[in-house]
Motif scaffolding. Sequence first.
Motif, PDB file in Angstrom:
ATOM      1  N   MET A   1      73.898 105.588  34.190  1.00 19.41           N
ATOM      2  CA  MET A   1      72.849 106.652  34.724  1.00 19.41           C
ATOM      3  C   MET A   1      72.643 106.148  36.273  1.00 19.41           C
ATOM      4  O   MET A   1      72.999 105.265  36.838  1.00 19.41           O
ATOM      5  N   ASN A   2      71.706 107.231  36.759  1.00 20.81           N
ATOM      6  CA  ASN A   2      71.114 107.051  38.097  1.00 20.81           C
ATOM      7  C   ASN A   2      69.804 107.508  37.961  1.00 20.81           C
ATOM      8  O   ASN A   2      69.198 108.085  37.108  1.00 20.81           O
ATOM      9  N   ASN A   3      69.258 107.510  39.241  1.00 14.41           N
ATOM     10  CA  ASN A   3      67.735 107.978  39.183  1.00 14.41           C
ATOM     11  C   ASN A   3      67.521 109.618  39.086  1.00 14.41           C
ATOM     12  O   ASN A   3      66.696 109.826  38.091  1.00 14.41           O
ATOM     13  N   LYS A   4      68.549 110.302  39.529  1.00 18.21           N
ATOM     14  CA  LYS A   4      68.666 111.718  39.149  1.00 18.21           C
ATOM     15  C   LYS A   4      68.773 112.066  37.496  1.00 18.21           C
ATOM     16  O   LYS A   4      68.260 112.795  37.112  1.00 18.21           O
ATOM     17  N   GLU A   5      69.484 111.274  36.726  1.00 20.74           N
ATOM     18  CA  GLU A   5      69.804 111.414  35.539  1.00 20.74           C
ATOM     19  C   GLU A   5      68.523 110.835  34.627  1.00 20.74           C
ATOM     20  O   GLU A   5      68.270 111.616  33.772  1.00 20.74           O
ATOM     21  N   ILE A   6      67.899 109.871  35.164  1.00 17.42           N
ATOM     22  CA  ILE A   6      66.791 109.420  34.509  1.00 17.42           C
ATOM     23  C   ILE A   6      65.735 110.398  34.446  1.00 17.42           C
ATOM     24  O   ILE A   6      65.069 110.878  33.542  1.00 17.42           O
TER      25      ILE A   6
ATOM     26  N   ASP B   1      66.649 100.157  40.352  1.00 17.49           N
ATOM     27  CA  ASP B   1      67.329  99.729  41.625  1.00 17.49           C
ATOM     28  C   ASP B   1      68.688 100.130  41.675  1.00 17.49           C
ATOM     29  O   ASP B   1      69.343  99.457  41.001  1.00 17.49           O
ATOM     30  N   GLU B   2      68.951 101.237  42.186  1.00 17.42           N
ATOM     31  CA  GLU B   2      70.475 101.649  42.072  1.00 17.42           C
ATOM     32  C   GLU B   2      71.425 100.635  42.818  1.00 17.42           C
ATOM     33  O   GLU B   2      72.421 100.472  42.350  1.00 17.42           O
ATOM     34  N   LYS B   3      70.913 100.218  43.832  1.00 20.48           N
ATOM     35  CA  LYS B   3      71.837  99.036  44.640  1.00 20.48           C
ATOM     36  C   LYS B   3      72.063  97.925  44.019  1.00 20.48           C
ATOM     37  O   LYS B   3      73.047  97.440  43.777  1.00 20.48           O
ATOM     38  N   ALA B   4      71.025  97.472  43.065  1.00 19.46           N
ATOM     39  CA  ALA B   4      71.214  96.055  42.349  1.00 19.46           C
ATOM     40  C   ALA B   4      71.582  96.612  40.953  1.00 19.46           C
ATOM     41  O   ALA B   4      71.927  95.637  40.184  1.00 19.46           O
ATOM     42  N   ASN B   5      71.775  97.806  40.600  1.00 19.02           N
ATOM     43  CA  ASN B   5      72.405  98.085  39.096  1.00 19.02           C
ATOM     44  C   ASN B   5      71.404  97.735  38.076  1.00 19.02           C
ATOM     45  O   ASN B   5      71.925  97.098  37.188  1.00 19.02           O
ATOM     46  N   ARG B   6      69.999  97.834  38.470  1.00 18.51           N
ATOM     47  CA  ARG B   6      69.114  97.451  37.431  1.00 18.51           C
ATOM     48  C   ARG B   6      68.215  98.650  36.977  1.00 18.51           C
ATOM     49  O   ARG B   6      67.750  99.454  37.851  1.00 18.51           O
ATOM     50  N   MET B   7      67.739  98.251  35.692  1.00 18.92           N
ATOM     51  CA  MET B   7      66.705  99.414  35.193  1.00 18.92           C
ATOM     52  C   MET B   7      65.543  98.495  34.342  1.00 18.92           C
ATOM     53  O   MET B   7      66.038  97.762  33.856  1.00 18.92           O
TER      54      MET B   7
ATOM     55  N   TYR C   1      61.959  95.773  28.700  1.00 22.12           N
ATOM     56  CA  TYR C   1      63.194  96.275  28.409  1.00 22.12           C
ATOM     57  C   TYR C   1      63.867  96.286  29.790  1.00 22.12           C
ATOM     58  O   TYR C   1      63.358  96.956  30.776  1.00 22.12           O
ATOM     59  N   THR C   2      65.195  95.374  30.097  1.00 23.26           N
ATOM     60  CA  THR C   2      65.770  95.521  31.139  1.00 23.26           C
ATOM     61  C   THR C   2      67.252  95.736  30.820  1.00 23.26           C
ATOM     62  O   THR C   2      67.727  95.448  29.749  1.00 23.26           O
TER      63      THR C   2
END
Length: 132
Positions: A1-6, A40-46, A90-91
Amino acid sequence: MNNKEIAAELSKLNNIRIVDDNPGYWVILLENFQLHIITDEKANRMRIICPIKDTSDLKKNQLKEAMQAHFHKALDTKYAIYDERIWSVYTHYLKELTAEMFLDAISQVFHGANNFGDSYSSSNLFFSAGDT
């Protein structure tokens, strides 16, 4: 996923209210709980976090019971202490996250917060009877 999809997944949910809607940071209200979704899309974390209560309001053994729940009841959600508050957390890696996993994460964080002080479970799945 990415920010747009979330953002797209959040817009489909009719049981929440979005109170802060920024790419990379959303705050949603689910019943009486405020969930923060941070990416954080650059760090690939949610991360999805939900404040539960002040540590000064903990009853005897609640912290111990929460730590025991990590072993068999909290599943993918964990309890944490930050800034003198107990949180349901949750991470996950962001790119590897699916829409189904994201929605399950929201559910688990909510249930972890809602069940703190009672069953301490993040779902109806348990790995064992656990400590007594």
